[in-house]
Design a protein around this motif. Structure first.
Motif, short mmCIF file in Angstrom:
data_model
loop_
_atom_site.label_atom_id
_atom_site.label_comp_id
_atom_site.label_asym_id
_atom_site.label_seq_id
_atom_site.Cartn_x
_atom_site.Cartn_y
_atom_site.Cartn_z
N ASP A 1 -13.19 -60.03 -12.20
CA ASP A 1 -11.75 -60.22 -12.03
C ASP A 1 -11.22 -59.49 -10.79
O ASP A 1 -10.41 -60.01 -10.03
CB ASP A 1 -10.99 -59.73 -13.27
CG ASP A 1 -11.07 -60.75 -14.41
OD1 ASP A 1 -11.61 -61.84 -14.17
OD2 ASP A 1 -10.59 -60.43 -15.51
N ARG A 2 -11.69 -58.27 -10.64
CA ARG A 2 -11.22 -57.46 -9.51
C ARG A 2 -11.66 -58.10 -8.18
O ARG A 2 -10.92 -58.07 -7.19
CB ARG A 2 -11.77 -56.05 -9.64
CG ARG A 2 -11.06 -54.99 -8.83
CD ARG A 2 -9.65 -54.76 -9.34
NE ARG A 2 -8.83 -54.09 -8.35
CZ ARG A 2 -7.51 -54.14 -8.33
NH1 ARG A 2 -6.85 -54.82 -9.24
NH2 ARG A 2 -6.84 -53.50 -7.41
N THR A 3 -12.86 -58.68 -8.20
CA THR A 3 -13.37 -59.34 -6.99
C THR A 3 -12.49 -60.53 -6.63
O THR A 3 -12.22 -60.77 -5.45
CB THR A 3 -14.81 -59.82 -7.23
OG1 THR A 3 -15.53 -58.75 -7.81
CG2 THR A 3 -15.47 -60.25 -5.94
N PHE A 4 -12.04 -61.26 -7.64
CA PHE A 4 -11.16 -62.40 -7.37
C PHE A 4 -9.87 -61.94 -6.70
O PHE A 4 -9.38 -62.56 -5.76
CB PHE A 4 -10.84 -63.15 -8.66
CG PHE A 4 -12.03 -63.83 -9.27
CD1 PHE A 4 -13.02 -64.35 -8.46
CD2 PHE A 4 -12.16 -63.94 -10.64
CE1 PHE A 4 -14.13 -64.98 -9.01
CE2 PHE A 4 -13.26 -64.56 -11.19
CZ PHE A 4 -14.26 -65.07 -10.38
N PHE A 5 -9.35 -60.85 -7.22
CA PHE A 5 -8.14 -60.28 -6.62
C PHE A 5 -8.40 -59.93 -5.15
O PHE A 5 -7.60 -60.25 -4.26
CB PHE A 5 -7.71 -59.04 -7.42
CG PHE A 5 -6.67 -58.20 -6.72
CD1 PHE A 5 -5.34 -58.59 -6.70
CD2 PHE A 5 -7.02 -57.03 -6.06
CE1 PHE A 5 -4.39 -57.82 -6.05
CE2 PHE A 5 -6.07 -56.26 -5.41
CZ PHE A 5 -4.75 -56.65 -5.40
N GLN A 6 -9.56 -59.30 -4.91
CA GLN A 6 -9.88 -58.88 -3.54
C GLN A 6 -10.08 -60.09 -2.62
O GLN A 6 -9.63 -60.09 -1.47
CB GLN A 6 -11.11 -57.99 -3.53
CG GLN A 6 -10.80 -56.61 -4.09
CD GLN A 6 -12.04 -55.81 -4.43
OE1 GLN A 6 -13.15 -56.35 -4.41
NE2 GLN A 6 -11.85 -54.55 -4.76
N ILE A 7 -10.72 -61.11 -3.16
CA ILE A 7 -10.93 -62.31 -2.34
C ILE A 7 -9.58 -62.93 -1.98
O ILE A 7 -9.32 -63.29 -0.83
CB ILE A 7 -11.81 -63.34 -3.09
CG1 ILE A 7 -13.24 -62.83 -3.17
CG2 ILE A 7 -11.78 -64.69 -2.39
CD1 ILE A 7 -14.17 -63.68 -4.03
N ALA A 8 -8.70 -63.01 -2.97
CA ALA A 8 -7.37 -63.59 -2.70
C ALA A 8 -6.62 -62.73 -1.68
O ALA A 8 -5.97 -63.26 -0.76
CB ALA A 8 -6.57 -63.67 -4.00
N PHE A 9 -6.73 -61.42 -1.84
CA PHE A 9 -6.03 -60.54 -0.91
C PHE A 9 -6.55 -60.72 0.52
O PHE A 9 -5.78 -60.90 1.46
CB PHE A 9 -6.18 -59.08 -1.34
CG PHE A 9 -5.62 -58.12 -0.33
CD1 PHE A 9 -4.24 -57.92 -0.25
CD2 PHE A 9 -6.44 -57.44 0.56
CE1 PHE A 9 -3.72 -57.06 0.70
CE2 PHE A 9 -5.92 -56.58 1.50
CZ PHE A 9 -4.55 -56.39 1.58
N TRP A 10 -7.86 -60.66 0.67
CA TRP A 10 -8.42 -60.73 2.03
C TRP A 10 -8.23 -62.11 2.64
O TRP A 10 -8.09 -62.24 3.86
CB TRP A 10 -9.89 -60.31 2.04
CG TRP A 10 -10.01 -58.82 1.87
CD1 TRP A 10 -10.51 -58.14 0.80
CD2 TRP A 10 -9.55 -57.82 2.79
NE1 TRP A 10 -10.39 -56.78 0.97
CE2 TRP A 10 -9.80 -56.56 2.21
CE3 TRP A 10 -8.94 -57.87 4.04
CZ2 TRP A 10 -9.48 -55.36 2.82
CZ3 TRP A 10 -8.62 -56.67 4.66
CH2 TRP A 10 -8.89 -55.43 4.07
N THR A 11 -8.22 -63.14 1.81
CA THR A 11 -7.93 -64.47 2.35
C THR A 11 -6.54 -64.49 2.95
O THR A 11 -6.32 -64.93 4.09
CB THR A 11 -8.01 -65.52 1.22
OG1 THR A 11 -9.28 -65.41 0.60
CG2 THR A 11 -7.82 -66.92 1.75
N ASN A 12 -5.57 -63.98 2.18
CA ASN A 12 -4.19 -63.97 2.69
C ASN A 12 -4.03 -63.02 3.86
O ASN A 12 -3.27 -63.31 4.79
CB ASN A 12 -3.23 -63.59 1.56
CG ASN A 12 -2.92 -64.77 0.67
OD1 ASN A 12 -2.26 -65.70 1.09
ND2 ASN A 12 -3.45 -64.76 -0.54
N ALA A 13 -4.76 -61.90 3.82
CA ALA A 13 -4.65 -60.95 4.94
C ALA A 13 -5.20 -61.58 6.22
O ALA A 13 -4.62 -61.40 7.30
CB ALA A 13 -5.42 -59.68 4.60
N SER A 14 -6.29 -62.33 6.10
CA SER A 14 -6.82 -62.96 7.32
C SER A 14 -5.89 -64.07 7.81
O SER A 14 -5.72 -64.26 9.02
CB SER A 14 -8.23 -63.50 7.14
OG SER A 14 -8.49 -63.78 5.82
N LEU A 15 -5.23 -64.76 6.88
CA LEU A 15 -4.24 -65.75 7.31
C LEU A 15 -3.09 -65.08 8.04
O LEU A 15 -2.59 -65.58 9.06
CB LEU A 15 -3.68 -66.51 6.09
CG LEU A 15 -4.64 -67.40 5.31
CD1 LEU A 15 -3.89 -68.13 4.21
CD2 LEU A 15 -5.32 -68.40 6.21
#
Lengths: 609, 534
Positions: free
Chosen positions: B59-73
């Protein structure tokens, strides 16, 4: 020169973000007026003998908004322009004097304030905004500082959130002048919509030279701009926010009314060319100025006579006398002296409120009926009252002059001065010479003189106001600010301007000595009537405007909207249920085909063109 | 191999004007910038959906993936913002591929000065939204999948230069939002999701009708914006199109009386979803008005302007009165979030160049302010363990940081000097006064009432006497401070330096200045509306 604005702003940020203790906040806050004083002092010194102003301009917004149409609407430029003239110098110095006095007074007088860092930070923000309003040369920048000052005033007056009365007063301080601020904004917007220009240096020369900007628009803009200033000055009928704010801390109350008077003086001085320009074809703007000022000068001292709250009475009377200074703005030749007079009255009013705050703290009551023996027990605080009264009324005559005065202007001046002094000296006599009654939990013998930190600042401010008032009788001093020739009023008028306030003071003394009980009853009756009237007006406003609108919203929210949505939902649900039924395929297909044909036919180019 | 070469040849976009950086050569230069912005979140959503997650272990990894995806955008959007060519009003970073040539539908993407700041806002709100969703514990994978889909659809709407593509992205974002509300919202989540779906459907049908009518009226050749904007339509048809656009926009912005979903959605959704919708989802309505109505239908826009101005003024006035009677803190936030949309709509109806520039800026600043007020109220309600204003009281001593953020949020919505919303509102009001003085006055009156309502709420919720029966309250966590503080910082940054930080008064430093970027294309578009031009 940016030091004048930037340094206090930095102090504000430090206070808002980093300081927690009362002592540290009080010490740090002193840095704001001190650093600004260095800047203002240097600029004033540099321009002491030179008529040219000190100008500085810093680009904030510079964008091209269009490539066609009238040239003035093709760009939108806002520069943070700072101009220090002889007049703005004295207004700024007065603002700094008020700030120093309030900060010094607050070290002891505002000990009970919750969240002292917030209190001092807001005082600093108010000072910064005042300096910004006085110095700015662009109306939109002026409005930025005006808005910041409005927010700071509201937060300052509502600093004691837990106190219900204080909060009510603060809410009024937010709502009432917001209307006048709105008028100011509308005035600025109207000017922009006609001239495409908000920089006063470029706007004023083209007031008559732009196509589409007629005298009607100019007059409307002038009246709206004046309404903005009148609201913040507390002129009738906008006075409620200042008189009701007497429940807030005396330091905050004093700073708010003193600094706003200076801002209003700065604004009126800047926009008066706009009012005067419209006056050539439409006399209404200056008439509105004169009538509002004259009505305020008479009505507000009368309000000051009603009721027993000392600060409220002094505030009302002070606004009344300040209104006489505003009356000077209606005469174009007296504009600069009128602005200086307004500054002097601002100093005196702050002195009055701080002194009244000290007296109320010393005698444990804000009511003048529960004060007494002040001259014996708190002499320094009490002496500030007559001194400030002298500062308030002293120079009104010098600015009123004697030429081109209508009879009703003379009457307004005389009546305003007389009533104003009557209201001020009523408070003085009751607090100074009346008996100090014993109350439950209060022993008169324990009343002591206020410490010097509290007693001296109002006295000093009142003394400065008196000095400015005396100086205003010099025509050279008046001419220093506008480089125009001024004449001393004739002896008969001079006697009238000095006699009217003296008469008011003597009447107060006479009433105090001969008919105190009658005066008390009259005052109580007037206060009752006023409160009753205000209550009725409030209820009428609530029932006539707020309640119907709230009911309408409730009707829309709870019935119309919900009903419409549920009908839509039912329709969609019914539509969905059809899918579950066995429907005749051919008619439906035919119907759909007809709709498609009609839509296609309508959408075909030939139908539209 | 031949197939690969053919694929490459087909998918290589047509040349576009090369954006020029103000401080030298471009940092990143590739032809798929906009597609990356749209499809990366969609791709990551697909990846998240397919990843195994036994017993919620990742679950935490999903949060991190979503965060870094948005951060790179966000990083890419910052690059796009910084490299935008300020001397060209043409579409930049353009991609143009044929999709359904027989129907005149192209995969045409491009951005201009109006879009770039909104893209930047969208990606910033995306990051904020993920941060605000860190407390999600149930069905984490599904939550972030839907959130990423919303981000992708928002970017799609903003980048589309083909009306049909825009309609697809517009409709594509509705269902994920409704599912997010229905799956993770408060007690009234089902009704809120249903309302959003219904209003979304109305808006989508109106928009689809606009697309079809425009397509047909211009000869049925293309859905491309540039083509549609140059079609010569009579005034009656322009008014019909204008009404349909206003209906579509009003369901999203939202404007009274099509605001029913906003009250429930902002009050029931999780803070992250509410901030995403208030911050950028709702701004798409204003974008639609500018992109289709103002740019394309000059006469229709002018004719319908008084109606739009009346809606705008009514929205702000309505919000103020509704707040005055509201007893629910989150509904307070919901009504307050209506205000920036009303102001933006007034600017669009102002029909002067300054008003339209102000309206575009208001979409950005108002998005930040709306997200802040919705986020602050949602966080306070969570931390205070109640949304009932009658029960709250004296929260300031117990949650000083959140209290200040709430006060700042109110100031941002009202447009107090120092905030970006002040500049946007000032431009909007000054610019609109020429054509809509009555609406300006009523709207300003609404802002005044709103100020009173805010004061009333602050006194009652934050600074009044503490109530003995109120549940325990705690202050914001570091994470909450971060995401709300980020919004405040941006509001201050664009409020103090709207033209970018400058050296020596002329050379801009690392930020070109948001008003300059917006103005890069808006001046060209809006010249036709300058006073006296028509």
């Amino acid at each position: 020169m940016p030091l004048i604005l930037v340094a206090p702003l930095i102090v504000f940020a430090m206070l808002a973000l980093g300081v927690r203790t009362r002592r540290a906040a009080a010490n740090l806050a002193q840095l704001a007026p001190l650093s600004a004083l260095v800047g203002v002092g240097l600029a004033t010194w540099a321009r002491l003998q030179k008529p040219e102003p000190y100008d500085g301009s810093y680009e904030w917004l510079n964008i091209g908004t269009a490539f066609s149409g009238p040239a003035q609407f093709q760009t939108y430029i806002v520069d943070i322009g700072i101009r220090i003239t002889h007049l703005t110098s004295i207004l700024m110095l007065c603002a700094l004097a008020i700030s120093f006095a309030v900060l010094a007074w607050s070290r002891v007088g505002a000990r009970g304030e919750p969240s002292p860092a917030r209190y001092y930070a807001l005082l600093t923000l108010l000072l910064t905004s005042t300096l910004g309003v006085v110095a700015s040369t662009d109306l939109s920048v002026l409005y930025v500082f005006w808005g910041a000052a409005a927010a700071a005033s509201y937060l300052l007056l509502s600093n004691s959130w837990a106190d219900e009365a204080s909060t009510l007063g603060a809410r009024l301080a937010l709502a009432v002048p917001f209307g006048s601020d709105l008028a100011l904004l509308a005035g600025i917007a109207l000017l922009y919509s006609r001239y495409g220009q908000l920089n006063l240096d470029q706007l004023i020369p083209q007031l008559h030279g732009v196509a589409g900007a007629g005298p009607k628009a100019l007059a409307t803009a002038g009246i709206l701009l004046f309404a903005g200033a009148a609201g913040r000055l507390g002129l009738f009928p906008f006075h409620g926010w200042l008189t009701r704010a007497s429940t807030a801390s005396a330091g905050a109350h004093a700073a708010v009314q003193g600094l706003w008077a200076l801002m209003a003086a700065g604004l009126l001085y800047k926009v008066l060319p706009i009012l005067a320009a419209s006056n050539t074809v439409n006399p209404w703007p200056l008439r509105v100025v004169a009538v509002t000022a004259a009505v305020s000068a008479v009505a507000l001292p009368l309000l000051g006579l009603a009721g027993m709250d000392a600060r409220r009475a002094l505030t009302a009377a002070g606004i009344g006398v300040s209104a006489l200074a505003v009356l000077g703005f209606a005469r174009p030749l007296a504009v600069a002296p009128a602005a200086v007079l307004l500054a002097a009255t601002a100093l005196a009013r702050v002195g009055l409120i701080l002194a009244a705050g000290s007296l109320a703290a010393g005698m444990r009551s804000p009511l003048v009926s529960e004060m007494g023996e002040g001259l014996r027990r708190m002499p320094l605080s009490l002496l500030a009252l007559p001194l400030a009264a002298a500062g308030l009324a002293g120079a009104v005559g010098a600015v009123a002059g004697d030429k081109l005065l209508h009879w009703w202007w003379v009457a307004a001046y005389a009546l305003g001065l007389g009533l104003g002094m009557l209201a001020l000296f009523r408070v003085y006599f009751l607090a100074a010479h009346g008996p100090l009654p014993r109350r439950r939990g209060f022993d008169p013998n324990r009343v002591r003189a206020a410490p010097n930190e509290v007693a001296v600042p109002p006295l000093l401010l009142a003394a400065i106001a008196v000095l400015i008032s005396i100086a205003l009788y010099s025509t050279r001093f008046q001419g220093y600010f506008d480089r125009l020739p001024h004449q001393r009023p004739a002896f008969a008028f001079l006697a009238l301007w000095v006699g009217a306030p003296l008469a008011g003071a003597l009447l107060a003394a006479g009433l105090f000595l001969a008919a105190r009980a009658l005066g008390g009853r009259l005052t109580a009756g007037a206060a009752f009537a006023w409160e009753g009237g205000s209550g009725l007006a409030r209820r009428a406003l609530d029932r006539g405007l707020v309640a119907p609108f709230t009911a309408l919203i409730a009707l829309l929210e709870d019935r119309a909207l919900a009903g419409g949505e549920s009908r839509l939902g039912r329709a969609v649900g019914d539509g969905a249920r059809i899918l579950h039924r066995r429907v005749p395929l051919l008619p439906v297909a035919l119907g759909v085909a007809v709709v498609v044909v009609v839509v296609a036919g309508l959408a075909a180019p030939g139908v539209y063109r | 191999m031949n197939h690969l070469l053919y694929l490459l040849a087909v998918t290589t976009p047509s040349p576009s004007p090369s954006p020029v950086s103000p401080f030298g050569p471009t940092i990143i230069h590739f032809n798929f910038l906009l597609s990356t912005l749209i499809w990366t979140p969609v791709l990551m959503a697909a990846v998240l959906a397919l990843l195994p997650n036994p017993r919620g272990r990742y679950d935490r990894t999903f949060f991190q993936i979503a965060f870094w995806t948005n951060a790179s955008l966000l990083f890419l959007c910052l690059v796009a913002y910084n490299q935008a060519n300020l001397f060209s009003s043409a579409a930049q970073y353009e991609e143009n591929l044929p999709w359904l040539p027989a129907l005149g539908i192209q995969y045409h993407l491009g951005v201009d000065g109006i879009t770039i700041p909104l893209l930047l806002l969208g990606s910033l709100i995306g990051v904020v939204s993920v941060l605000a969703s860190s407390a999600i514990r149930e069905r984490v994978r599904e939550y972030f999948v839907l959130l990423l889909l919303v981000v992708g659809s928002v970017n799609g709407v903003l980048c589309a230069r083909d009306l049909f593509v825009l309609v697809l992205f517009w409709a594509g974002g509705i269902l994920p939002i409704a599912l997010l509300v229905a799956g993770w919202g408060g007690p009234g989540r089902r009704a809120a999701a249903g309302r959003f779906l219904a209003y979304g459907a109305v808006g989508t049908f109106a928009l689809l009708a606009v697309a079809l009518v425009l397509y047909a009226a211009t000869g049925g050749i293309s859905f491309d914006f540039d083509f549609l904007a140059h079609g010569l339509l009579n005034n009656r048809l322009q008014v019909v199109i204008a009404i349909l656009v206003v209906v579509a926009a009003a369901t999203r912005l939202p404007l009274v009386p099509l605001h029913g979903w906003a009250r429930d959605l902002y009050a029931e959704a999780t803070p992250g979803v509410a901030m995403l919708v208030a911050g950028i989802g709702a701004r798409l309505g204003g974008y639609l008005l500018i992109r289709i109505l103002v740019v394309g239908q000059h006469n229709g826009a002018s004719l319908i302007a008084p109606f739009l101005a009346a809606l705008a003024a009514a929205t702000v006035l309505y919000a103020a009165f509704a707040i005055l009677r509201s007893r629910d803190l989150r509904r307070f936030g919901a009504y307050a979030a209506l205000v920036p949309g009303g102001v933006a709509a007034l600017g669009i109806s102002g029909m002067t160049s300054l008003a339209l520039l102000g309206a575009t800026f208001q979409l950005v600043a108002g998005g930040l302010a709306a997200a802040l007020v919705v986020g602050a109220t949602a966080t306070i309600a969570e931390r205070a363990q109640t949304r009932d204003v009658e029960v709250m009281g004296g929260l300031a001593p117990r949650m000083p940081k959140l209290s200040w953020l709430f006060v700042l949020a109110g100031f941002a919505v009202l447009g107090v000097p120092g905030f970006a919303s002040f500049i946007a509102e000032a431009m909007t009001l000054f610019g609109s006064f020429h054509n809509q003085p009555g609406a300006v006055f009523v709207l300003s009156l609404g802002l005044g009432l709103l100020a009173v309502a805010f004061a009333f709420f602050y006194q009652r919720v934050l600074f009044g006497s503490p109530r003995p029966d109120s549940p325990g309250a705690s202050d914001a966590s570091l994470g909450e401070m971060w995401y709300l503080g980020l919004l405040v910082a941006m509001l201050f940054w664009w409020g103090v330096l709207p033209g970018g930080p400058k050296l020596g008064g002329s050379v801009t430093l690392f930020d070109q200045g948001i008003v300059n970027v917006i103005n890069n294309s808006s001046a060209d578009i809006m010249s036709g509306y300058s006073p006296g031009a028509s």
